[in-house]
Structures are given as structure tokens and as C-alpha cells.
Design an enzyme around this catalytic site. Structure first.
Site, PDB file in Angstrom:
ATOM      1  N   ASP A 407     -18.543  32.197 -38.978  1.00 32.51           N
ATOM      2  CA  ASP A 407     -18.638  31.945 -40.418  1.00 32.51           C
ATOM      3  C   ASP A 407     -20.006  32.398 -40.925  1.00 32.51           C
ATOM      4  O   ASP A 407     -20.902  32.704 -40.136  1.00 32.51           O
ATOM      5  CB  ASP A 407     -18.432  30.431 -40.646  1.00 32.51           C
ATOM      6  CG  ASP A 407     -18.287  30.089 -42.117  1.00 32.51           C
ATOM      7  OD1 ASP A 407     -17.974  30.993 -42.905  1.00 32.51           O
ATOM      8  OD2 ASP A 407     -18.483  28.905 -42.469  1.00 32.51           O
ATOM      9  N   GLU A 410     -21.813  37.062 -43.757  1.00 32.79           N
ATOM     10  CA  GLU A 410     -21.861  38.179 -44.740  1.00 32.79           C
ATOM     11  C   GLU A 410     -23.158  38.976 -44.611  1.00 32.79           C
ATOM     12  O   GLU A 410     -23.086  40.187 -44.862  1.00 32.79           O
ATOM     13  CB  GLU A 410     -21.707  37.631 -46.168  1.00 32.79           C
ATOM     14  CG  GLU A 410     -20.311  37.086 -46.456  1.00 32.79           C
ATOM     15  CD  GLU A 410     -19.988  35.802 -45.684  1.00 32.79           C
ATOM     16  OE1 GLU A 410     -20.917  35.023 -45.462  1.00 32.79           O
ATOM     17  OE2 GLU A 410     -18.826  35.610 -45.303  1.00 32.79           O
ATOM     18  N   ASP A 481     -13.434  30.572 -48.714  1.00 33.55           N
ATOM     19  CA  ASP A 481     -13.361  29.301 -49.447  1.00 33.55           C
ATOM     20  C   ASP A 481     -12.476  29.364 -50.686  1.00 33.55           C
ATOM     21  O   ASP A 481     -12.957  29.420 -51.817  1.00 33.55           O
ATOM     22  CB  ASP A 481     -14.778  28.842 -49.818  1.00 33.55           C
ATOM     23  CG  ASP A 481     -15.590  28.531 -48.572  1.00 33.55           C
ATOM     24  OD1 ASP A 481     -15.001  28.497 -47.472  1.00 33.55           O
ATOM     25  OD2 ASP A 481     -16.810  28.341 -48.702  1.00 33.55           O
TER      26      ASP A 481
HETATM   27  C1  GLC Z   1     -18.195  27.697 -45.254  1.00 33.62           C
HETATM   28  C2  GLC Z   1     -16.857  28.098 -44.672  1.00 33.62           C
HETATM   29  C3  GLC Z   1     -15.982  26.890 -44.504  1.00 33.62           C
HETATM   30  C4  GLC Z   1     -16.713  25.862 -43.646  1.00 33.62           C
HETATM   31  C5  GLC Z   1     -18.065  25.512 -44.240  1.00 33.62           C
HETATM   32  C6  GLC Z   1     -18.872  24.589 -43.351  1.00 33.62           C
HETATM   33  O1  GLC Z   1     -18.036  27.251 -46.553  1.00 33.62           O
HETATM   34  O2  GLC Z   1     -16.215  29.095 -45.426  1.00 33.62           O
HETATM   35  O3  GLC Z   1     -14.756  27.241 -43.938  1.00 33.62           O
HETATM   36  O4  GLC Z   1     -15.935  24.721 -43.522  1.00 33.62           O
HETATM   37  O5  GLC Z   1     -18.809  26.689 -44.463  1.00 33.62           O
HETATM   38  O6  GLC Z   1     -19.078  25.132 -42.096  1.00 33.62           O
END
Ligand code: GLC
Length: 755
Positions: A407, A410, A481
Site C-alpha cells: 500500500d 504511489e 480507497d
Molecule cells: C490506505 C489504504 C487502505 C488502508 C489504509 C491503512 O488508505 O488504501 O486500504 O486500510 O491505508 O493502512
């Protein structure tokens, strides 16, 4: 970019090196119907991250220069090039497919600086209003009927015509709407379906890039980039399927995943302790709702430090996983790139000592803020950094972690964007953030894939939020998200279909929506719609309403069970699609346009989709709606639930009360099914059922251990089922090298579904 007059050309194997007055252009055929255009504005050769192997087969090219035109012909394409590097591409039937636009572009901001200031004063985002010419640019003529698909995860609708987009991987917590230009992924692959014919374009440039698909003018579309080379591929093909085949031949196909990864998955940011996870795991089993995977979000780490464990809330490392495994769960943990800047933290110390983090131009380690607070960014473009990062996953895989969720790659940053000049490397070559940004997630996913492959010997299960073209070889993706909004449920269909058309067969959106609060009705409709989505994961944000089915009452539990069980019944069919997709590049979830190209009704059909070629799903995607307008394409179809025979090529109105997702099967379909289990591996898959739909048809089914790479050494069975007009089904074994099913039961559809 002025090219000037055509001066000369030389042929060098598959390459035609053309000299214009002001520039050199290299056109290289990779296949009879695929060629690359390379204008070396920035480097002498390709620096592709997407095309990792030299792809090229000998092509017979006829080159002829006369009447101030260079004509290049292969068996499948002819390309005409004129002064100014104006190019036209025709197919073998001499139909014009792609043409450079010869007129003037309407460049420049359509808005004055005063207006811009007013907009900014009220807080409107004006960054995308600053239009103009780009350093790297190509402008192509547009025809009235041209429709566009692909481009990865872009928000909005299936047909991208008349919208504009950007490629700049972006962490967007606000509700994604169709006027967003960029989300988390950069997949600059575009498919154009014309009135007659189709083609693909892949713009292989990792810098910030822009696509305007008819918004600026109905006469042209353009691609522009801030830097890099003009380096793009023309991908031909008789059908859209061939074009996707050519694109994935170039950039790689989605590999066959482990079977359990296709099971249902539960996640939440905010399972704050082991007990939360244990309760979820137990409740799924006690309610007999199948579930294979539980995800551990950042909560499991100590102070959000990667490769650490929060013992206080999550207990002794490994203990939770042992317990989950006895219940058949496969745990997946999140790993973010941002590495906490904290003396004595081993990742920080090692990274600093070895110089593994991105730096400023002055050589100081670059710092921004993500979940752990001040953090540094590993420079994954260097092999030693990727290897180091990968090796640390052993901490997790040794504990029994079965997959890794990448995650914030980017890369995300909470204290403003990373400046363009932050120093990153591409191998040994020093470069900067402007070039690496869009491939940062790609590098991270690749490093993770390679580590898991080595450490587990299984087919790696990696999920990534950010990526670039070609990442499909290493990772599944989710759409980031989203929110618990009906508009977002609606968007998942075109978004996942376009990801599939862009090579990402293994993709999914957070079921139920990540942010905001789901309602019982939304939850039901979302599970129904997602039951065929390749990645089937329910995930929600801390602070939002909890989203396990039992949080919404008995009806939601029952409807969830019904559709999750259905998913487990269809598991062998979905697995077969992945097996085929590894060879063909075709997705699991497909827009109807992929199989019914010449049907104008499906060019912009957003609310239904095909699963492979045999199943059509038409979920209800609107609040309060209990009837669905279904478009059935040409041919004969059967209602999965009732067995009713239906003529296609028309719309019909289907009753769809809350527990009903309309599903149709194509005449002659043979669909492999398993009895649902609580999780993959609960019992052996010794019985295969073939749901036989009236009509002649054949179907190939693949069977193997569902875990490792033995199938690539031939350890699998391949069955072929053939049904004649009378409904007799013959079974052949095309390849036999794995224990066979004890029983294969043919179940005619008759009065509808066998469940
Ligand atoms: C980001 C991710 C989400 C995750 C969060 C906390 O917003 O896209 O899926 O739960 O971070 O890690």
C-alpha cells in the site's frame, strides 16, 4: 515537436530508421501487426519497465519511397509516412485505423488567470486547468464512432471517449468521481474501437503524462508527457481480444494464482488486536459463510514500523497465524514502503548505513510523513535495495503469512508531494522522482513477488495499490480507497472491466466500500456484484461502520452466504479463466464489447459484464431498485436461476428483489463447479460437476494442485467436454498428469441453478 521534411531512411532488420530534417524516428516492427515508434528525445534506447524482455520476431517488411511518401507494408498492416512525420496506419483490408492529425491544436488554457484565481480562492483544484503543449506529444485524428477502453483504474465509465486523464499515481482519499484525472495506477494503454476495426496504443513513458480523448476537440485526441521519449506501440489485431493478446505479449500476462486467493477475503483497517481478528475468523465459521483470507492492516505493526510486530495487542509473533491456520485461513499482511525514521529501528539503521533510501539533490536522506510519522523511501529501482527489502519478508513468511498487501506506494506522502528532483536510481543510473514516481509501486510489487516466490516456493500473492503497465506479472491490484456509496458500487463494474482490458486480470475493489458507512442494502448489492470479481475482498476504514456481513442483520448474512457460496461453486470456472488468461492475456471480468464488438448497444454498457464468455452478470447497482434492465447480446441465453430460454439481441426487464443478482448462461455453456466449502482445502476437491446448458458446445477444464509451479512442469490434467445437440456430454483427457477427480457429474440446467 517539429519534425520537418522527410530526408532519408535505412532498414536495419525489423527497424526503419527515418531521418527527418529536425529529428530521427525509429519505427520497429515487433510482429506483423505490432510496431513501435521511438523518437529519442531523452535517451538513445528504450528504458522500459513494462517490456522486460526483448520482444520481436522476424517480420517481412516491404518498404517503398515514392511521391514523397514512405510506404511500409507487412502481411497485416501498412504504414504511410509523410513529411512532418505524419503517419497513417491501415489494416490488411486497407481500412484506415489510425491517422496523425494534420490540423492545428487548440492549445492554451480555456480559462483566464483571473478566473483561475477566483476558483482557487474558493478552494477548487485548478491544477488540471493549465493546459498547453507538452514536451513529448502526439496528436491523432478522431472519428465520430471511436470509443476508448483500457487505461487501467481510471474513474468514471467504461467508454473513455470525451474525457481527459493523467498518468501520475495518486493517493486519493476523497470520493472518486468521473472527473478525476488520475488515481493510483498508471497504465497508459488505450484501446480504440472504431466503427470498422480497432487498435491499441501503449505509451511507454513513466513521466507525468496526459491523454485527452476528444474533450479538447472532436477532431483529435492527444497524448502528451512532461519528459522522456516519445516511445509508443501500435498494437493491431483482428479483434479486441487480439489487441489485448498483443499488449500482454509485450508486457506480460497475469499469471495463474493460487486457488485460495480466489476465495472470499475479509479485511478492515482497525482490527486493533488479535482478539478482533479471532472473533471475525470464528464468526465466519460459525455462521457458515465461506472465507479464505484475513488481512492484517497496519494495526499489527509496532508503531507502523514495517517488518515489526505489535506484541502488546497482537500477542506473541506467529501465535495468531497458527490459530488462523487451524481454521483454514490464509493470513495476508500489509507492508508500506515508508520506513520510520527512528534511531535503533533496524530497517532505518540498515537503510541508512547502506544508503538505500532516496535522497535530496544535496545527498541528504529525503524525509516525508506517512503512517509511522517521519519516514524514508527505499529506492527500489536498485537491485540491492529490492533484494534487501524482499529478504525482510522472511520475518512474515516464516510466521505463516501467505500473501503481502503493498500500500501507499504511489508513493504517498502526507507532507506535500515529493519534489520532482528527489534522487532515485534506475539500476545504476541516477535519476529522479519525476521519472520513477509512476513505477515506484511496480518496483515494490516486483521485489515482493520475487521474495515470496523464493521464500515460499508457491505462486506469490501480492496485492498492490500503485503500479505501472506490466505490474500484472507480479501482483493483483485493488482500486484503493473507494467509499460505501452507490456511485462507487456502480463504478466498480467499468473500472474492473477496464483494468481487465489493460492486462490486469486479477483485480478487485473493496467490497462494501472502504470509507463512509455501508447500509444493509448496499452491502447485499455489493456482494452480489462482486461475487464474480477476480479479487473478492471486503475492506473498510477505521471509523466507518464495520462491514462483516453480520453487522447488518440476518438478511444480509443470508444473502452474503448465498453469493459467497456461489463464488465457491464457480471457483473452478474462475480458476480456468486464470489458467487460460496466463496464455492469452484475456481477463476474467469482461465488458460485453470484448465479445460483441459490432453491437453498438454494448459500446458504453456500464451495468453488466461477462465472466469469461459463458456467464453474463447483471447486478442491481442502484438503491431501492428491484428490477434490472438487462441487455442480452445476440444468441440464445438461459436464466441461471430459472432455466428460462431467452433470445438475445434485446433488452429485458428482470425481477431482482434484494437477494437476486440476475445471471445468464450462454447456450452450449459447460460450467465446471465444486461443492462450496468453508475455505479452499477444507476437503479434497474429488467431485467435479459440470453444469450443462442446452446447445452444442465445448469447454476445457484445468486441474492441478492449485499452489505451486508444478503445472509448468506438466503436473496437471486438462479435460475437454463436448456437448452435442441432444445434450450428450463426452469427456476427453487432453493431458493427464495429476490425480483425477473421483466423480464427474453432468448436471443439466433444466429448471435453473443446481444450488
Ligand atoms: C490506505 C489504504 C487502505 C488502508 C489504509 C491503512 O488508505 O488504501 O486500504 O486500510 O491505508 O493502512
Amino acid at each position: 515537436m517539429e519534425y520537418g521534411r522527410f530526408v532519408s531512411y535505412v532498414e536495419n532488420e525489423n527497424q526503419i530508421i527515418m531521418q527527418f530534417e529536425n529529428r530521427q524516428v525509429i519505427l520497429e516492427f515487433l510482429k506483423e501487426d505490432v510496431f513501435n515508434i521511438f523518437v529519442p528525445l531523452w535517451s538513445d534506447s528504450h528504458r522500459s519497465k513494462a517490456v522486460e524482455e526483448k520482444k520481436s520476431v522476424p517480420v517481412r517488411i516491404n518498404a517503398d519511397y515514392k511521391n514523397k511518401e514512405l510506404l511500409l507494408e507487412t502481411e497485416r498492416l501498412s504504414v504511410r509516412i509523410q513529411d512532418g512525420f505524419y503517419m497513417d496506419v491501415y489494416d490488411s483490408r486497407r481500412r484506415l485505423l489510425l491517422s496523425d492529425y494534420r490540423g492545428e491544436r487548440k492549445t492554451g488554457a480555456a480559462i483566464s488567470s483571473g478566473e483561475m484565481e477566483q476558483l482557487a480562492a474558493e478552494g477548487h483544484d485548478t491544477s488540471h486547468l493549465q493546459k498547453g503543449s507538452y514536451q513529448v506529444q502526439t496528436v491523432k485524428a478522431l472519428e465520430k464512432e471511436d470509443a476508448f477502453y483500457g487505461l487501467g483504474d481510471k474513474s468514471g465509465f467504461l467508454n473513455k471517449r470525451d474525457y481527459e486523464y493523467e498518468n501520475w499515481n495518486s493517493d486519493i482519499p476523497q470520493a472518486h468521481t468521473e472527473d478525476f484525472h488520475a488515481l493510483y495506477k498508471s497504465i497508459p494503454f488505450l484501446i480504440c474501437k472504431k466503427k470498422n476495426g480497432a487498435y491499441g496504443l501503449f505509451f511507454d513513458n513513466t513521466f507525468h503524462s496526459y491523454l485527452n480523448l476528444g474533450k479538447e476537440s472532436e477532431a483529435y485526441f492527444y497524448y502528451g508527457a512532461d519528459d522522456g521519449n516519445l516511445d509508443y506501440y501500435f498494437l493491431g489485431g483482428e479483434t479486441l481480444k487480439d489487441i489485448i493478446g498483443n499488449y500482454t505479449w509485450l508486457t506480460g500476462t497475469t499469471p495463474l494464482p493460487q486457488r485460495w486467493t480466489l476465495g472470499y477475503q475479509q479485511s478492515r483497517w482497525g482490527y486493533v488486536c488479535a482478539k478482533d481478528i479471532q472473533e471475525v475468523a470464528e464468526t465466519y465459521r460459525s455462521l457458515k459463510i465461506p472465507c479464505d483470507v484475513i488481512h492484517l492492516d497496519i494495526d499489527y505493526m509496532d508503531a507502523f514500523k514495517v517488518f515489526t510486530w505489535n506484541e502488546k495487542d497482537y500477542g506473541k509473533p506467529g501465535a495468531l497465524f497458527e490459530e488462523l491456520k487451524t481454521k483454514g485461513y490464509k493470513p495476508v499482511t500489509i507492508i508500506d514502503p515508508g520506513t520510520k525514521m527512528e534511531p535503533d529501528y533496524f530497517m532505518y539503521e540498515e537503510g541508512m548505513e547502506r544508503g538505500y533510501f532516496a535522497t535530496t539533490e544535496d545527498g541528504d536522506v529525503y524525509v516525508n510523513v506517512v503512517w509511522p510519522g517521519e519516514a524514508n523511501y527505499p529506492d527500489f529501482g536498485r537491485k540491492e535495495v529490492s533484494d534487501w527489502w524482499g529478504a525482510h519478508h522472511k520475518f512474515l513468511t516464516d510466521m505463516g503469512v501467505c500473501g503481502i498487501w503493498n500500500d501507499m506506494n504511489e508513493p504517498a506522502s502526507f507532507k506535500g508531494p515529493l519534489p520532482d528532483d528527489v534522487v532515485f536510481y534506475d539500476g545504476e543510473r541516477k535519476t529522479n522522482h519525476a521519472e520513477i514516481h509512476n513505477v515506484y509501486g511496480h518496483f515494490m510489487a516486483k521485489a515482493t513477488f520475487e521474495a515470496l516466490k523464493e521464500q515460499t516456493g508457491k505462486r506469490p500473492f501480492v496485492i498492490t495499490r500503485a503500479c505501472y503497465s506490466g505490474t500484472q506479472k507480479y501482483s493483483t491490484v485493488w482500486t484503493g480507497d473507494n467509499q460505501s456509496l452507490w456511485a462507487h458500487l456502480q463504478m466498480t463494474v467499468p473500472q474492473l472491466c477496464n483494468l481487465g482490458m489493460s492486462g490486469f486480470a486479477f483485480c478487485g475493489a473493496d467490497v462494501g466500500g472502504f470509507g463512509a458507512d455501508a447500509t444493509p442494502e448496499l452491502m447485499c448489492r455489493w456482494v452480489e456484484a462482486a461475487c464474480f470479481s477476480p479479487l473478492f475482498r471486503n475492506h473498510s476504514a477505521m471509523g466507518s461502520r464495520r462491514q462483516e456481513p453480520w453487522q447488518f442483520g440476518q438478511e444480509v448474512v443470508e444473502i452474503s452466504r448465498k453469493y459467497i457460496e456461489l463464488r465457491y461453486r464457480f471457483l473452478p470456472y474462475i480458476y480456468d479463466l486464470f489458467y487460460q488468461g496466463e496464455k492469452t492475456g484475456l481477463p476474467v471480468m469482461r465488458p460485453l464489447i470484448l465479445h460483441y464488438e459490432d453491437d453498438p448497444q454494448v459500446r458504453s454498457l456500464n451495468g453488466e459484464f461477462l465472466v469469461g464468455e459463458q456467464i453474463l452478470a447483471a447486478p442491481v447497482l442502484e438503491q431501492g431498485v428491484v428490477k434490472k434492465i438487462v441487455y442480452l447480446p445476440e444468441g440464445i441465453w438461459y436464466d441461471f436461476w430459472t432455466g428460462e430460454r431467452l433470445e438475445g439481441g434485446r433488452y429485458l426487464l428482470r425481477d431482482a428483489p434484494l437477494d437476486m443478482c440476475p445471471i445468464y448462461l450462454k447456450a452450449g455453456s459447460l460450467i465446471p463447479m465444486y461443492e462450496p466449502m468453508q475455505y479452499v482445502g477444507e476437503k479434497p476437491y474429488d467431485t467435479l460437476r459440470i453444469l450443462s446448458v442446452p446447445g452444442e458446445g465445448t469447454y476445457e477444464h484445468f486441474q492441478d494442485n492449485g499452489e505451486d509451479y508444478a503445472y509448468r512442469k506438466g503436473e496437471y490434467n486438462l479435460y475437454r467436454f463436448t456437448q452435442d445437440k441432444e445434450g450428450n456430454v463426452a469427456t476427453e483427457l487432453l493431458h493427464e498428469n495429476y490425480p483425477k477427480y473421483d466423480r464427474i457429474i453432468i448436471e443439466p440446467l433444466k429448471d435453473g441453478c443446481i444450488c
